[in-house]
Write a protein that holds these residues in place. Structure first.
Motif, PDB file in Angstrom:
ATOM      1  N   GLY A  17       0.820  -1.265  -0.030  1.00 32.98           N
ATOM      2  CA  GLY A  17       0.007   0.180   0.078  1.00 32.98           C
ATOM      3  C   GLY A  17       0.944   1.293  -0.058  1.00 32.98           C
ATOM      4  O   GLY A  17       0.643   2.144  -0.595  1.00 32.98           O
ATOM      5  N   ARG A  18       1.970   1.348   0.984  1.00 36.23           N
ATOM      6  CA  ARG A  18       2.838   2.513   1.014  1.00 36.23           C
ATOM      7  C   ARG A  18       3.448   2.648  -0.273  1.00 36.23           C
ATOM      8  O   ARG A  18       3.521   3.861  -0.982  1.00 36.23           O
ATOM      9  N   ALA A  21       0.863   3.915  -3.074  1.00 38.26           N
ATOM     10  CA  ALA A  21       0.589   5.196  -2.923  1.00 38.26           C
ATOM     11  C   ALA A  21       1.814   6.038  -3.300  1.00 38.26           C
ATOM     12  O   ALA A  21       1.426   7.391  -3.914  1.00 38.26           O
ATOM     13  N   LYS A  22       2.960   5.817  -2.940  1.00 37.15           N
ATOM     14  CA  LYS A  22       4.182   6.766  -3.527  1.00 37.15           C
ATOM     15  C   LYS A  22       4.062   6.844  -5.017  1.00 37.15           C
ATOM     16  O   LYS A  22       4.283   7.884  -5.580  1.00 37.15           O
ATOM     17  N   PHE A  28      -1.468   7.901   1.832  1.00 32.47           N
ATOM     18  CA  PHE A  28      -1.259   6.611   2.256  1.00 32.47           C
ATOM     19  C   PHE A  28      -2.068   6.704   3.612  1.00 32.47           C
ATOM     20  O   PHE A  28      -1.509   7.337   4.774  1.00 32.47           O
ATOM     21  N   ASP A  30      -2.581   3.442   6.850  1.00 35.29           N
ATOM     22  CA  ASP A  30      -2.421   2.114   7.417  1.00 35.29           C
ATOM     23  C   ASP A  30      -3.398   2.234   8.667  1.00 35.29           C
ATOM     24  O   ASP A  30      -3.110   3.064   9.549  1.00 35.29           O
ATOM     25  N   VAL A  73      -4.873   5.761  -0.586  1.00 34.84           N
ATOM     26  CA  VAL A  73      -4.618   4.207  -0.558  1.00 34.84           C
ATOM     27  C   VAL A  73      -4.909   3.865   1.024  1.00 34.84           C
ATOM     28  O   VAL A  73      -4.174   4.410   1.939  1.00 34.84           O
ATOM     29  N   SER A  75      -4.492   0.764   3.651  1.00 30.02           N
ATOM     30  CA  SER A  75      -4.437  -0.565   4.044  1.00 30.02           C
ATOM     31  C   SER A  75      -4.900  -0.821   5.382  1.00 30.02           C
ATOM     32  O   SER A  75      -4.829  -0.276   6.382  1.00 30.02           O
TER      33      SER A  75
END
Ligand code: S3P
Length: 173
Positions: A17-18, A21-22, A28, A30, A73, A75
């Motif tokens: 996810g990280r 997103a980047k 992002f 979480d 995004v 997670s």
């Protein structure tokens, strides 16, 4: 439109996810990390001191809040799928990606990251993984896209996700 990442513990939701997103320049989030920050307590400690039900409430409240955002995004924790209200909210403006791998791989990964998964602190964690996976299969099936993360090459996984998303939503990609 948000991108929501679901899946069993140790399927790579946070790392993937990280990176995703980047790559596409989105914020992002979480959910586990955010709960830990807000409660100033580890997930493990929340489970042992306040109980799983309390954790699920914190998780639901957080999902309610962050699902109102756009272009993030997200997670999630592996159990987020258990509550239909979470999934209804997340799906409203999100594409749901499910990461998956085999129980043996999950075990290897959680053993490597020792002690941070309260649900797997059992005498036979592999059986526990299989049992929980079986119970949750029907929930994880709700995703729009499924990605196997057994071969954990994060860049490749992110590429695959983006390809699948553009196949699904050609108009917005
Ligand atoms: C859980 C998964 C964990 C965390 C909590 C409960 C679950 O997150 O939310 O320990 O029920 O599967 P990860 O999936 O990031 O390990």
């Amino acid at each position: 439109m948000n991108i929501v990442i679901i899946g069993f513990m140790a399927t790579g939701k946070t790392i993937v996810g990280r990176k995703l997103a980047k790559k596409i320049n989105m914020e992002f989030i979480d959910t586990d990390k955010l709960i830990e920050q807000k409660e100033k307590m580890s997930i493990n400690k929340i489970f042992s001191e306040k109980g799983e039900d309390c954790f699920r409430e914190l998780e639901k409240n957080l999902i309610k809040k962050i699902s109102r955002k756009n272009n993030v995004v997200i997670s999630t924790g592996g159990g987020v799928v258990l509550f239909s209200e979470n999934m209804t909210r997340l799906r409203r403006n999100g594409i749901v990606i499910c990461l998956k791998t085999r129980p043996e791989i999950i075990l290897r990964r959680v053993e490597f990251q020792k002690g941070i998964r309260p649900l797997l602190n059992k005498s036979n964690p592999l059986k526990e993984i299989r049992d929980i996976l079986k119970k949750r299969e029907v929930y994880y099936k709700q995703a729009d896209i499924f990605i196997d993360t057994t071969d954990f090459n994060v860049n490749k996984i992110v590429k695959k996700i983006l390809k699948e998303i553009s196949a699904l939503t050609p108009a917005i990609s």
